[in-house]
Structures are given as C-alpha cells and as structure tokens.
Write an enzyme that holds these catalytic residues in place. Sequence first.
Site, mmCIF file in Angstrom:
data_model
loop_
_atom_site.group_PDB
_atom_site.id
_atom_site.type_symbol
_atom_site.label_atom_id
_atom_site.label_comp_id
_atom_site.label_asym_id
_atom_site.label_seq_id
_atom_site.Cartn_x
_atom_site.Cartn_y
_atom_site.Cartn_z
ATOM 1 N N ASP A 1 2.010 -9.790 1.595
ATOM 2 C CA ASP A 1 3.001 -9.961 0.535
ATOM 3 C C ASP A 1 3.569 -11.363 0.333
ATOM 4 O O ASP A 1 3.496 -11.914 -0.748
ATOM 5 C CB ASP A 1 4.168 -8.989 0.765
ATOM 6 C CG ASP A 1 3.697 -7.555 0.968
ATOM 7 O OD1 ASP A 1 2.474 -7.341 1.104
ATOM 8 O OD2 ASP A 1 4.537 -6.661 0.991
ATOM 9 N N GLU B 1 5.494 -3.174 13.569
ATOM 10 C CA GLU B 1 4.774 -3.523 12.344
ATOM 11 C C GLU B 1 4.059 -4.861 12.549
ATOM 12 O O GLU B 1 2.912 -5.039 12.182
ATOM 13 C CB GLU B 1 5.786 -3.608 11.202
ATOM 14 C CG GLU B 1 5.188 -3.864 9.843
ATOM 15 C CD GLU B 1 6.269 -3.945 8.759
ATOM 16 O OE1 GLU B 1 7.472 -3.940 9.099
ATOM 17 O OE2 GLU B 1 5.897 -4.024 7.572
#
Length: 439
Positions: A177, A412
């Site tokens: 992202d 993550e």
Amino acid sequence: MTVLTGEALADRAADVLRGNDLGDMTAAAPRLYPHMWSWDSALIAVGLARISVPRAITEMRTLLRAQWTTGMIPHIVFSDVDGYFPGPDRWRAHLAPTAPSGVRTSGICQPPVHAIALRHILDAGRRSGGTDQAEAERFISSTFDSWLNWHRWLATARDPDGLGLVEIHHGWESGMDNSPRWDDAYARITPGTLEAFTRLDTRHVADVSERPSDTEYARYLWLIEQMRRADYDETAMRSSLDFRVADVFTSAILAVASDVLADLGDEFDRTEAAAELRDIAARFRAGVASTIDSTTGLARDLDRHDDEWIDADSVAGFAPLLSGGDVDLIDRQREIFWGPRWCGHPDLAHRLPASLSPAATNLRPKTYWRGPVWPFLSWLFGWGLRHHGHIGDAEAIREAGLAQLTDGHFGEYYEPFTGEALGSHRQSWTAAVALDWLA
Ligand code: GLC
C-alpha cells in the site's frame, strides 16, 4: 519470552486460522481486517490445505464467487462484519455493470498469486488421496476457466500497450500500500472534494506512525472517487485516473503464476489454454527483465504518467526471483538478495527480505511497507526460489522465517532489527505460511 517451535507453533497457527474463520471465508485478521483479501486468501488456502483440503477449496470458491464479469478478482470480498473503512458503501462497486451480483466487493485487484494456491491444494489432495483428491481435482478442472479469465484480463486490460508489465491504478492493487515505490506517483495527486470519512485502521494499532498518514489516506480515497466516477470501466479509468503505474512485482507474479496455471492446464487436458498461459508467462517474464537497472541490479516499476522509472530500493526489486529469468540475471539477484544491503545486513534479527533495504536512508523500520519484514512475502520468495531450483536458498528462508515466528504472535509485519511483531497480531496469512513451512 515465549518460544514456540514445531508442533506447538503449528497448533497455535491452526488456532489462529480457526479463530479467523467466518464460515466460508477467513478474515485477514481479527479486528483490523474483518473481510477476505484476495492475495491473503490464496496464502491462507496454502495453509488451510495443510489442515483440511475441503476448507482450502471453500476459501478459493468464495473468492471466485466475487469475480467480476471482466475476469477481475477483486481485492476485498466483504463479510457481514462492520468496522472496516473503506467499506462497500464507499466503494459502491455493485453499481458497476461488470460487478458480480449477490456479493459485495471492492473495485480494484491484488497480485495474482492464486494459481500457486491451486497447486498446493491439488498436491495436498493427492497426498491424502480419497475424497480429498477427488474434490481437489474436481475443483481445479471445474474452475480452471475462471482462473484463466483472471490471467487473461490482467494480460490484456492491464497491459494495454503490451509491455509485459501489469498496470495498477491504486497503490493498494500492489498489495504494498504505502511503499516508497508509489511516493512520486502519489505526490502528484491533489485530491478533489471528498465525502467526509473516519479512518478505522489507526484504532487497531498501538502506534499510529506504523500506518499511512492522513495525507496519504486522502489520496487513496480520491482514487476510489475517480474510479466510481468512471463506473469502474477500464478504458474510462485509463484516461481519467491520477495513478497509473506498471508494477514490476505484480508482473513477476503474473508470469510465474501463469506457468503454474499452465502446468495445471496440461494436467487437466487444457493444452490450448496452457499454451496461451505460457505465452503470457514468457511475455511478462521478459517485461520484468526489461526493467532491470544495470547499476543496482534491481527491477523497477514504471510510472505511466511520464514513463519514468521508479527507483525505490524496495523488495519488489527482486521480482525476477519470482518470475524467473536468465541465469546471469538470477545469479546477480541472488547475490544482492543475500548480500549486505538485504538479507545479509549485519544488524538484522533474521536473514529475511525487508520491505525496503535495511541500508536505505529513508528506512522506517516500524512503518508498514517502508521497512518491516512481512512473513508471507518471505514465504513467497522461498516458494519462488524453490520453484526455480534454488533449494538451499528456499531452506534458508524457511528456517529464518520460522525463527521469526517463534514468539507465537503471528504479526502482520516485523521490525527487521529487533524482530518485534507489529501491526495486527493473529494475522491469518502469517499463520498460514507457518503451517506450510512446518509441514
Ligand atoms: C494491507 C496490506 C495488503 C493486505 C491487507 C490485508 O492492506 O498492505 O497487502 O492484503 O492488508 O492483510
């Protein structure tokens, strides 16, 4: 400090996947990401295949139900859980004539790693035999055309000029992202009037500086606004969107996944389709090779706004390790990969590829795609290196990758120097790759 290995780590990983199971899809993470993400779901299916072949098949079936009539597989399939922004109301993707009915999705895609999952599901089915094998084979043969359409769409709609590079219309499509890869392309964007919004991602992390900034976020939302105005029509978007970049990493994944899908095509008597997929693979492999900077030895993205190369010192520079390529190119890439600017950096907690070179001056070791190590990405490189015959490299990644996960958090992403788990904990694809590594 907890140190989990072997069976104990596998049990904990399986528990994470069970905990995030929403029935026919697995949430990418418990609170931060309560929906199905496209490339996460493929990695999750790789892990699920180690526990239950039918459940892994269900995961991929759910994803396919969300496929657009164009062939695009959307980056998010929304569950009924609330609490994520931007949700379906912001995307309003169901208003597009090419959107699927009966499912709520986003209007963009993510890298096409799915064929790799199909291979794992089929192999797991064959290992266990019986109904697992029968179901896996039936699943692959009955859905083959849908996967083929997905690859075809990427190779045509997203490579209109035939560069052998996949064009993306949002940084989110890359899966990385807020990578510095996209900084210049985003810097050009001045958002127009946006509907009011409240971010929710920053509520779920301890330190908001790990996440993209609000300025970055406004640009992300502006692109969604532009897509909505174009009715998610590819041709209209190409002429109106403020963000158009040829993504070398997605291109490499398309190349290798097309080869994997071609192999499946051959096994299931789809020889013509297999030949077509091999052509796609060859075109995108050459596309990836065409981006190499001869000075750094790394692959680059191409900004289609001005056709300028993007130099970012990011892990995407190792795209050829996934796509494959000629021996000299791959040998040079492996040397850099294991060298002191990357996995061989002396201060790393584990010899794994970080999202940005640990030696980069703009490194932010705790910020999302600007420095941390992402376990699923380590797995992907390990898989790619093994696929291309570099077994020793793959084993080294597996060992380091597992060592990173012994804290049992299934983060993550991880701080490269301290090895601290960051972002969401109990992240599904992190648990999934642990299961595959441990099997
Ligand atoms: C973030 C990541 C993306 C991932 C998603 C769900 O947006 O950047 O790659 O698919 O989270 O885990």
